[in-house]
Design a protein around this motif. Structure first.
Motif, short mmCIF file in Angstrom:
data_model
loop_
_atom_site.label_atom_id
_atom_site.label_comp_id
_atom_site.label_asym_id
_atom_site.label_seq_id
_atom_site.Cartn_x
_atom_site.Cartn_y
_atom_site.Cartn_z
N ALA A 184 -10.46 1.80 -23.61
CA ALA A 184 -9.31 1.21 -22.91
C ALA A 184 -9.66 0.88 -21.47
N VAL A 185 -10.38 1.76 -20.81
CA VAL A 185 -10.80 1.51 -19.42
C VAL A 185 -11.74 0.32 -19.37
N ILE A 186 -12.69 0.26 -20.29
CA ILE A 186 -13.62 -0.87 -20.34
C ILE A 186 -12.86 -2.17 -20.62
N ALA A 187 -11.93 -2.14 -21.57
CA ALA A 187 -11.13 -3.33 -21.88
C ALA A 187 -10.31 -3.77 -20.68
N TYR A 188 -9.74 -2.80 -19.96
CA TYR A 188 -8.95 -3.13 -18.78
C TYR A 188 -9.82 -3.80 -17.72
N ILE A 189 -11.01 -3.26 -17.50
CA ILE A 189 -11.92 -3.83 -16.50
C ILE A 189 -12.30 -5.25 -16.89
N ILE A 190 -12.62 -5.45 -18.16
CA ILE A 190 -12.96 -6.79 -18.64
C ILE A 190 -11.76 -7.74 -18.50
N TYR A 191 -10.59 -7.26 -18.91
CA TYR A 191 -9.37 -8.07 -18.84
C TYR A 191 -9.03 -8.42 -17.40
N LYS A 192 -9.19 -7.47 -16.51
CA LYS A 192 -8.78 -7.65 -15.12
C LYS A 192 -9.76 -8.52 -14.33
#
Length: 194
Positions: A184-192
Motif C-alpha cells: 500500500a505504501v509503495i502503491a501510494y508513492i507510485i500513485y502520488k
C-alpha cells in the motif's frame, strides 16, 4: 508483533454482530461518497465469519456502493463548487482530483472501471464524474461492473475457501498484513509521484 492477528480476531467478532449487515451496507454506501475506509475491510471479515453468506454480502456491497456512487455523482454535478471542491482542498485531495480530471479526459468511462475495482479512491471518481458531467448511464454501468467484480471476487474466494480458509488466514494474517501495508505504501508513492 501480533497486531494483525488481534485486529483479525476483533473483526471476526464484529462481523457476527446482529447489525453487521446494516453496517456493511451503510459503510459501502458512504465509502463511495466520502468515507476513507474501503468496503472490503468490512466485507472480507464478514464473509469469512459466515462463508455461506459471502456472495449475498458481496451483492449487498455492490448495490449499496453503486447507490452511493450515484449520490456522489449527483453531489459532484450539483454541489461541486460549493461543497466538494472546498472539501477536496481542505483534506489535501486536490492533486488526486487534478489527476482524476486528466484521467477522465484521457480514458473516459474506463477510469471509473479502474477506480471501482482497484484501491484507488472510488469516491474521488464518483464526485469528479458528476462535476465533469460524464454521461450518467455509462457511469452507472461501469460502477456496477467494477464494484461487482471487486466484491464478488472477495466473496467468491471466501466461499470457495470456506471454513478452512478462515483458520489458514488467521495463521498467516500478520505476514499478509505487513506485506499488504508495504504494498500500500509503495502503491501510494507510485500513485502520488508518478
Amino acid at each position: 508483533m501480533n497486531i494483525f492477528t488481534k485486529m483479525y480476531d476483533a473483526c471476526m467478532r464484529w462481523a457476527r454482530h446482529k447489525y453487521a449487515v446494516y453496517i456493511l451496507g451503510f459503510i459501502s454506501f458512504i465509502e463511495s461518497i466520502f468515507f476513507p475506509i474501503p468496503t472490503a475491510a468490512m466485507l472480507a471479515p464478514m464473509a469469512l465469519s459466515t462463508p455461506h453468506r459471502a456472495l449475498s454480502l458481496a451483492g449487498l456491497s455492490t448495490v449499496t456502493s453503486v447507490l452511493g456512487g450515484i449520490v456522489g455523482y449527483l453531489i459532484g454535478a450539483f454541489a461541486f463548487e460549493s461543497w466538494v471542491l472546498p472539501a477536496i482542498e481542505e483534506f489535501g485531495y486536490l492533486p488526486t482530483y487534478e489527476k482524476a480530471v486528466v484521467w477522465f479526459a484521457d480514458f473516459g468511462v474506463w477510469v471509473v472501471l479502474i477506480a471501482g475495482f482497484s484501491p484507488v479512491p472510488y469516491k474521488i471518481f464518483t464526485l469528479t464524474a458528476g462535476a465533469l458531467s460524464m454521461a450518467f448511464l455509462p457511469f452507472v454501468l461501469a460502477s456496477i461492473i467494477a464494484r461487482a467484480a471487486q466484491f464478488y471476487l472477495i466473496g467468491g474466494l471466501v466461499k470457495w475457501g470456506g471454513e478452512p480458509m478462515r483458520h489458514k488466514l488467521r495463521q498467516y494474517v500478520d505476514w499478509i498484513g505487513w506485506g499488504f501495508l508495504i504494498l500500500a505504501v509503495i502503491a501510494y508513492i507510485i500513485y502520488k509521484y508518478v
